[in-house]
Design a protein around this motif. Structure first.
Motif, mmCIF file in Angstrom:
data_model
loop_
_atom_site.group_PDB
_atom_site.id
_atom_site.type_symbol
_atom_site.label_atom_id
_atom_site.label_comp_id
_atom_site.label_asym_id
_atom_site.label_seq_id
_atom_site.Cartn_x
_atom_site.Cartn_y
_atom_site.Cartn_z
ATOM 1 N N ARG A 19 8.798 25.953 37.228
ATOM 2 C CA ARG A 19 7.991 26.081 38.443
ATOM 3 C C ARG A 19 8.278 27.384 39.171
ATOM 4 N NH1 ARG A 19 9.445 20.071 40.042
ATOM 5 N NH2 ARG A 19 8.535 19.106 38.203
ATOM 6 N N VAL A 20 9.530 27.774 39.207
ATOM 7 C CA VAL A 20 9.883 29.042 39.845
ATOM 8 C C VAL A 20 9.278 30.201 39.063
ATOM 9 C CG1 VAL A 20 11.791 30.569 40.488
ATOM 10 C CG2 VAL A 20 11.954 28.111 40.935
ATOM 11 N N SER A 21 9.264 30.126 37.741
ATOM 12 C CA SER A 21 8.658 31.201 36.947
ATOM 13 C C SER A 21 7.150 31.270 37.186
ATOM 14 C CB SER A 21 8.980 31.050 35.460
ATOM 15 O OG SER A 21 8.284 29.972 34.886
ATOM 16 N N ILE A 22 6.508 30.127 37.388
ATOM 17 C CA ILE A 22 5.076 30.110 37.698
ATOM 18 C C ILE A 22 4.838 30.803 39.044
ATOM 19 C CG2 ILE A 22 3.116 28.628 38.294
ATOM 20 C CD1 ILE A 22 4.259 26.593 36.219
ATOM 21 N N LEU A 23 5.658 30.488 40.035
ATOM 22 C CA LEU A 23 5.520 31.142 41.342
ATOM 23 C C LEU A 23 5.702 32.647 41.227
ATOM 24 C CD1 LEU A 23 7.448 28.730 43.752
ATOM 25 C CD2 LEU A 23 4.972 28.972 43.479
ATOM 26 N N THR A 55 0.701 21.199 38.575
ATOM 27 C CA THR A 55 0.231 20.161 39.491
ATOM 28 C C THR A 55 1.253 19.899 40.589
ATOM 29 O OG1 THR A 55 -1.106 19.144 37.754
ATOM 30 C CG2 THR A 55 -0.532 17.752 39.638
ATOM 31 N N LYS A 56 2.525 19.856 40.235
ATOM 32 C CA LYS A 56 3.579 19.674 41.239
ATOM 33 C C LYS A 56 3.558 20.816 42.262
ATOM 34 C CE LYS A 56 5.905 16.020 39.781
ATOM 35 N NZ LYS A 56 6.103 14.837 40.597
ATOM 36 N N LEU A 57 3.391 22.044 41.777
ATOM 37 C CA LEU A 57 3.359 23.197 42.672
ATOM 38 C C LEU A 57 2.132 23.188 43.578
ATOM 39 C CD1 LEU A 57 4.551 26.022 40.264
ATOM 40 C CD2 LEU A 57 5.745 25.193 42.302
ATOM 41 N N CYS A 58 1.024 22.687 43.073
ATOM 42 C CA CYS A 58 -0.209 22.648 43.868
ATOM 43 C C CYS A 58 -0.094 21.713 45.068
ATOM 44 C CB CYS A 58 -1.401 22.264 42.992
ATOM 45 S SG CYS A 58 -1.956 23.604 41.924
ATOM 46 N N SER A 59 0.877 20.832 45.057
ATOM 47 C CA SER A 59 1.078 19.943 46.198
ATOM 48 C C SER A 59 1.556 20.684 47.441
ATOM 49 C CB SER A 59 2.102 18.859 45.854
ATOM 50 O OG SER A 59 1.628 18.048 44.822
ATOM 51 N N TYR A 60 2.233 21.824 47.261
ATOM 52 C CA TYR A 60 2.823 22.523 48.398
ATOM 53 C C TYR A 60 2.703 24.041 48.360
ATOM 54 C CZ TYR A 60 5.108 18.015 49.026
ATOM 55 O OH TYR A 60 5.358 16.681 49.194
ATOM 56 N N ARG A 63 -2.393 27.193 45.355
ATOM 57 C CA ARG A 63 -3.726 26.657 45.629
ATOM 58 C C ARG A 63 -4.706 27.154 44.574
ATOM 59 N NH1 ARG A 63 -3.722 30.156 50.785
ATOM 60 N NH2 ARG A 63 -4.293 32.173 49.939
ATOM 61 N N GLU A 64 -5.723 26.334 44.353
ATOM 62 C CA GLU A 64 -6.801 26.744 43.460
ATOM 63 C C GLU A 64 -7.717 27.681 44.229
ATOM 64 O OE1 GLU A 64 -8.612 23.999 40.600
ATOM 65 O OE2 GLU A 64 -7.315 22.471 41.493
ATOM 66 N N ALA A 65 -8.144 28.732 43.552
ATOM 67 C CA ALA A 65 -9.026 29.723 44.157
ATOM 68 C C ALA A 65 -10.128 30.042 43.154
ATOM 69 C CB ALA A 65 -8.238 30.984 44.494
ATOM 70 N N ASP A 66 -11.117 30.786 43.591
ATOM 71 C CA ASP A 66 -12.140 31.232 42.651
ATOM 72 C C ASP A 66 -11.460 32.017 41.542
ATOM 73 O OD1 ASP A 66 -14.129 30.131 44.201
ATOM 74 O OD2 ASP A 66 -14.615 32.002 45.236
ATOM 75 N N GLY A 67 -11.670 31.600 40.337
ATOM 76 C CA GLY A 67 -11.090 32.300 39.208
ATOM 77 C C GLY A 67 -9.718 31.811 38.793
ATOM 78 N N GLY A 68 -9.171 30.799 39.442
ATOM 79 C CA GLY A 68 -7.881 30.295 38.989
ATOM 80 C C GLY A 68 -6.974 29.823 40.097
ATOM 81 N N TYR A 69 -5.720 30.254 40.011
ATOM 82 C CA TYR A 69 -4.671 29.800 40.919
ATOM 83 C C TYR A 69 -4.021 31.006 41.590
ATOM 84 C CZ TYR A 69 -5.189 25.430 38.431
ATOM 85 O OH TYR A 69 -5.705 24.286 37.893
ATOM 86 N N GLU A 70 -3.576 30.780 42.822
ATOM 87 C CA GLU A 70 -2.866 31.819 43.570
ATOM 88 C C GLU A 70 -1.813 31.165 44.448
ATOM 89 O OE1 GLU A 70 -5.913 33.763 45.832
ATOM 90 O OE2 GLU A 70 -6.130 32.099 47.225
ATOM 91 N N LEU A 71 -0.884 31.973 44.932
ATOM 92 C CA LEU A 71 0.133 31.451 45.833
ATOM 93 C C LEU A 71 -0.502 31.020 47.140
ATOM 94 C CD1 LEU A 71 3.118 33.966 45.604
ATOM 95 C CD2 LEU A 71 3.005 31.655 44.674
ATOM 96 N N GLY A 72 -0.063 29.889 47.648
ATOM 97 C CA GLY A 72 -0.420 29.496 49.000
ATOM 98 C C GLY A 72 0.550 30.175 49.944
ATOM 99 N N HIS A 73 0.366 29.940 51.241
ATOM 100 C CA HIS A 73 1.244 30.584 52.215
ATOM 101 C C HIS A 73 2.708 30.195 51.995
ATOM 102 C CE1 HIS A 73 2.730 32.358 55.828
ATOM 103 N NE2 HIS A 73 3.257 31.194 56.173
#
Length: 122
Positions: A19-23, A55-60, A63-73
């Protein structure tokens, strides 16, 4: 305000190297990454395993964005806390600008952890 169980759950999500590597991959990207591109960059071959962690990361934190995934705040703040100079003007060889904190609105805010870890949709 989030209760202590929510905060503990959010911090527990960060207790996994995948999960940290994904971030980190999202932090280094120039924009949103598709599921497939993010999985490749994170070096995870098993699609199911990757989906579970994302999916675990998307909880906090993601976030899903146009074209994929990006960091939330909160994800951006976690990356900043892990390496306070990452993504800063100084680390990129430019003059820092006086942006205000997106949480409290103060210029030059140094509070890395005053973020709302509870998802905004609750």
């Amino acid at each position: 305000m989030a209760n202590s169980g929510d905060v503990t759950d959010a911090l527990d999500v960060l207790g996994n190297e995948i999960r940290v590597s994904i971030l980190r991959e999202l932090a280094e990207a120039d924009g949103p990454l598709s599921f497939t591109e993010l999985r490749k960059r994170a070096g995870i071959r098993d699609t199911g395993k990757f989906n579970y962690h994302l999916t675990k990361l998307c909880s906090y934190f993601v976030r899903e964005a146009d074209g994929g995934y990006e960091l939330g705040h909160a994800g951006s703040r976690v990356i900043a806390a892990a390496d306070p100079r990452a993504g800063t003007a100084e680390s990129e060889g430019r003059e820092p600008d006086a942006e205000s904190c997106p949480v409290c609105g103060e210029a030059d805010c140094e509070k890395l952890f005053h973020v709302h870890l509870e998802p905004p949709w609750r």
